[in-house]
Enzyme design. Sequence first.
Site, PDB file in Angstrom:
ATOM      1  N   ARG A 287      51.497  38.083  37.746  1.00 35.58           N
ATOM      2  CA  ARG A 287      50.042  38.290  37.795  1.00 35.58           C
ATOM      3  C   ARG A 287      49.595  39.165  36.635  1.00 35.58           C
ATOM      4  NH1 ARG A 287      47.812  40.235  43.522  1.00 35.58           N
ATOM      5  NH2 ARG A 287      48.539  42.254  42.762  1.00 35.58           N
TER       6      ARG A 287
ATOM      7  N   LYS B 248      43.622  41.319  37.617  1.00 34.97           N
ATOM      8  CA  LYS B 248      43.559  42.708  38.073  1.00 34.97           C
ATOM      9  C   LYS B 248      43.212  43.586  36.876  1.00 34.97           C
ATOM     10  CE  LYS B 248      45.929  45.391  41.597  1.00 34.97           C
ATOM     11  NZ  LYS B 248      44.847  45.477  42.567  1.00 34.97           N
TER      12      LYS B 248
ATOM     13  N   GLU C 163      36.139  37.846  48.921  1.00 33.52           N
ATOM     14  CA  GLU C 163      37.101  38.867  49.343  1.00 33.52           C
ATOM     15  C   GLU C 163      36.391  40.194  49.440  1.00 33.52           C
ATOM     16  OE1 GLU C 163      40.221  39.815  46.538  1.00 33.52           O
ATOM     17  OE2 GLU C 163      39.034  39.143  44.854  1.00 33.52           O
TER      18      GLU C 163
END
Length: 341
Positions: free
Chosen positions: A82, A184, A220
């Site tokens: 990620r 992220k 989310e």
Amino acid sequence: MDKKNIDWENLGFGYIPTDKRYVANFKDGKWDEGALIDDPNIVMNECAGVLQYAQTIFEGLKAYTTEDGHIVTFRPDLNGQRMEDSARRLEMPVFPADRFVEAVEQTVRANAAYVPPFGSGATLYVRPYMFGINPVIGVKPADEYQFRVFTTPVGPYFKGGVKPLTLCVSDFDRAAPNGTGHIKAGLNYAMSLHAIVTAHANGYDENMYLDSATRTKVEETGGANFIFVTKDQKVVTPHSNTILPSITRRSLLYVAEHYLGLEVEERDVYLDEVKDFAECGLCGTAAVISPVGKIVDHGKEICLPSGMEKMGPTIQKLYDTLTGIQMGRIEAPKGWIKVIV
Ligand SMILES: Cc1ncc(COP(=O)(O)O)c(C=O)c1O
């Protein structure tokens, strides 16, 4: 190895410096070999890329002690992958996932005395991150970067027992279509601060963000993916390319299907259908799953049948099975548990 003298059960979620941190530098088009160092402070130029244009990405995972006394991490390769994706999207050099795992391993091993003992509920939080460090004044990617890993011991998430959360449907948007919601990057969290401070001021625990294009679909929260359970026990999670692909959510879907024999669906989840679900939870590294008891949509309350006292039965089973796998009580799928010590 002697553990540090820390009151593990009463730790909060704060920063406590540990003995060693890992640093690698990217310069002249390549990463150096990296090393563990002592100094927790970073000195950088006033014009560093990260300070001017927020070129920074990070990851978060935990190291913890299993029932049989090993120090392990959970699927760190997925955090490494990620972080590679995050780097590409922000025009940063990729720190390869295998080196990422190695750096996490070295840092945890060097700080093993800070890994809380089994049964305390506490863990060693591991924070890998990377940022542009050379002076950048025109808007463009930096040429030099630092990749770092530090660790900090953190307390049990559910201190004093599990309490289902109350969420509000946010008027703020978290991520734009074709934006950066799926990576992220620090910038996603900077812009969420006003929304979370507002939610807290209004008495809510968290925000439920909707898709910003139509404001009809559940995305989310600021730090966790949603998981829903239907009245006939199907596990449903939102499919969206503007949410962070949670490693916990991906693991829970696998557990639901392969350990619990439940049907799973990753699909659009409309706000309108939330009232029909039996259970709702937020999933992420911090808590594994936090149950949601109530969602407030501009004064209209959606009360989940699982209530405000405990986790719903299916979410509880998912939680117990995944934490059982993490702690070594239940056999893990191959490659999920990385033994460090
Ligand atoms: C925005 C966001 N969504 C979801 C998650 C959960 O992801 P993971 O399960 O990989 O911790 C996090 C936490 O890392 C997050 O910051």
